[in-house]
Design a protein around this motif. Structure first.
Motif, PDB file in Angstrom:
ATOM      1  N   GLN A 232     -75.577  -5.519  69.786  1.00  0.00           N
ATOM      2  CA  GLN A 232     -74.281  -6.186  69.823  1.00  0.00           C
ATOM      3  C   GLN A 232     -73.420  -5.755  68.641  1.00  0.00           C
ATOM      4  OE1 GLN A 232     -76.226 -10.352  71.132  1.00  0.00           O
ATOM      5  NE2 GLN A 232     -74.037 -10.495  70.689  1.00  0.00           N
ATOM      6  N   TYR A 233     -72.145  -5.637  68.887  1.00  0.00           N
ATOM      7  CA  TYR A 233     -71.181  -5.292  67.838  1.00  0.00           C
ATOM      8  C   TYR A 233     -70.955  -6.486  66.915  1.00  0.00           C
ATOM      9  CZ  TYR A 233     -66.523  -4.223  65.873  1.00  0.00           C
ATOM     10  OH  TYR A 233     -65.446  -4.028  65.048  1.00  0.00           O
ATOM     11  N   ARG A 234     -70.712  -7.669  67.500  1.00  0.00           N
ATOM     12  CA  ARG A 234     -70.495  -8.900  66.746  1.00  0.00           C
ATOM     13  C   ARG A 234     -71.450  -9.973  67.260  1.00  0.00           C
ATOM     14  NH1 ARG A 234     -65.954 -11.762  67.332  1.00  0.00           N
ATOM     15  NH2 ARG A 234     -65.349 -12.085  65.154  1.00  0.00           N
ATOM     16  N   VAL A 235     -71.991 -10.753  66.332  1.00  0.00           N
ATOM     17  CA  VAL A 235     -72.836 -11.883  66.698  1.00  0.00           C
ATOM     18  C   VAL A 235     -72.277 -13.130  66.027  1.00  0.00           C
ATOM     19  CG1 VAL A 235     -75.121 -12.935  66.504  1.00  0.00           C
ATOM     20  CG2 VAL A 235     -74.904 -10.476  66.980  1.00  0.00           C
ATOM     21  N   LEU A 236     -71.921 -14.120  66.832  1.00  0.00           N
ATOM     22  CA  LEU A 236     -71.447 -15.406  66.330  1.00  0.00           C
ATOM     23  C   LEU A 236     -72.599 -16.389  66.457  1.00  0.00           C
ATOM     24  CD1 LEU A 236     -68.011 -15.260  68.107  1.00  0.00           C
ATOM     25  CD2 LEU A 236     -68.319 -15.223  65.619  1.00  0.00           C
ATOM     26  N   ALA A 237     -73.163 -16.792  65.330  1.00  0.00           N
ATOM     27  CA  ALA A 237     -74.359 -17.625  65.325  1.00  0.00           C
ATOM     28  C   ALA A 237     -73.982 -19.083  65.092  1.00  0.00           C
ATOM     29  CB  ALA A 237     -75.341 -17.149  64.256  1.00  0.00           C
ATOM     30  N   GLY A 238     -74.054 -19.880  66.156  1.00  0.00           N
ATOM     31  CA  GLY A 238     -73.750 -21.302  66.043  1.00  0.00           C
ATOM     32  C   GLY A 238     -72.480 -21.666  66.779  1.00  0.00           C
ATOM     33  N   LYS A 239     -72.446 -22.896  67.308  1.00  0.00           N
ATOM     34  CA  LYS A 239     -71.274 -23.360  68.046  1.00  0.00           C
ATOM     35  C   LYS A 239     -70.037 -23.392  67.161  1.00  0.00           C
ATOM     36  CE  LYS A 239     -73.755 -26.252  71.403  1.00  0.00           C
ATOM     37  NZ  LYS A 239     -73.972 -27.627  71.905  1.00  0.00           N
ATOM     38  N   ASP A 240     -70.216 -23.787  65.887  1.00  0.00           N
ATOM     39  CA  ASP A 240     -69.056 -23.879  65.001  1.00  0.00           C
ATOM     40  C   ASP A 240     -68.427 -22.516  64.772  1.00  0.00           C
ATOM     41  OD1 ASP A 240     -71.308 -23.064  63.604  1.00  0.00           O
ATOM     42  OD2 ASP A 240     -70.910 -24.292  61.828  1.00  0.00           O
TER      43      ASP A 240
END
Length: 269
Positions: A232-240
């Motif tokens: 993955q290019y970007r990983v957003l970890a967490g709902k916030d």
């Protein structure tokens, strides 16, 4: 990059997300080189690795020491025979203090560890990764790297630097065998405040409800390793992180206002 039978270096491996990254990688069949400045913390990571500790090596390194970092690839290769990936996880915060009141020594330390430590690791290992059939670089930025948090502006600046450097690195390497991922964790229940030497610095005690909203280090590690394995290019970890990423794109000023309001509830004045 699938991590099975790969050699992956993890910084900040003595606790929090870093330790869980090590344990998750080992559980998925990787061999791991664990890097931290704290020897006792690394020993605890080895202890928790249990029977899988045979695939784990440890290195006590100060990431602000460029020469020490530059010596690390050959040490890892001498032990494991190769190196296929790195996860630049190590980082510190500073006291919850406005820029006007933050001393230069603390500013320099945060930038040296968070940005330059990541840069040193990247430049030291990249020539070796380019020689592998497939390689991977995962750099941990922060939700604070795209959204300013009052009282943590310098930390955010260091993580924003990691963000843009990593995105630039992706562009430079996209036609090579080395894949690049940048990670933006939101709130994670780690000991970063204590490990950064700023426990309780300007912060009130978080409520149990606040803490229940945080990702556990294990959950964060799983998300990060999944991102690596899926290139993955970007990983957003967490709902916030996901929510604020969307809101910041739609209305940056509103997003900043929301974070500022939330921080007022947590910071002592």
């Amino acid at each position: 990059m699938k991590v099975l039978d790969k050699v992956v270096v993890v910084t900040g491996a003595g606790g929090g997300i870093g330790r869980e990254l090590v344990l998750t990688l080992l559980s998925r069949g990787a061999r791991v080189a664990a890097v931290d400045i704290n020897e006792d913390a690394l020993e605890e990571t080895v202890k928790q690795a249990g029977e899988k500790a045979g695939k784990l090596s440890t290195y006590i390194v100060n990431l602000t020491d460029r020469e020490a970092v530059e010596a690390l690839p050959e040490q890892v290769i001498a032990y494991h025979g190769a190196v296929d990936g790195i996860v630049n996880n190590a980082g510190i915060i500073h006291p919850f203090t406005n820029i006007n009141d933050l001393d230069y020594d603390k500013i320099m330390l945060v930038m040296d560890i968070n940005f330059y430590g990541t840069l040193y690791m990247t430049k030291a290992f990249l020539p070796y990764l380019l020689e592998r059939p497939v390689g991977h670089i995962t750099n941990i930025s922060s939700m604070g790297g795209f959204l300013p948090v009052p009282g943590q502006a310098i930390y955010g600046a260091s993580k924003a630097a990691v963000k843009l450097m990593t995105e630039g690195l992706y562009a430079e390497l996209k036609d090579t065998n080395v894949n690049v991922t940048v990670v933006f964790p939101g709130g994670v229940g780690t000991d970063i405040m204590r490990n950064s030497g700023v426990e309780g610095a300007g912060m009130t005690n978080a409520s149990e409800q606040d803490l229940s909203q945080l990702l556990t280090p294990k959950e964060a590690a799983e998300i990060i390793i999944n991102g690596m394995e899926n290139n993955q290019y970007r990983v957003l970890a967490g709902k916030d992180s996901k929510i604020m990423d969307t809101l910041y794109r739609l209305s940056p000023k509103r997003a900043v206002g929301i974070i500022a309001k939330q921080m007022k509830k947590l910071i002592n004045h």
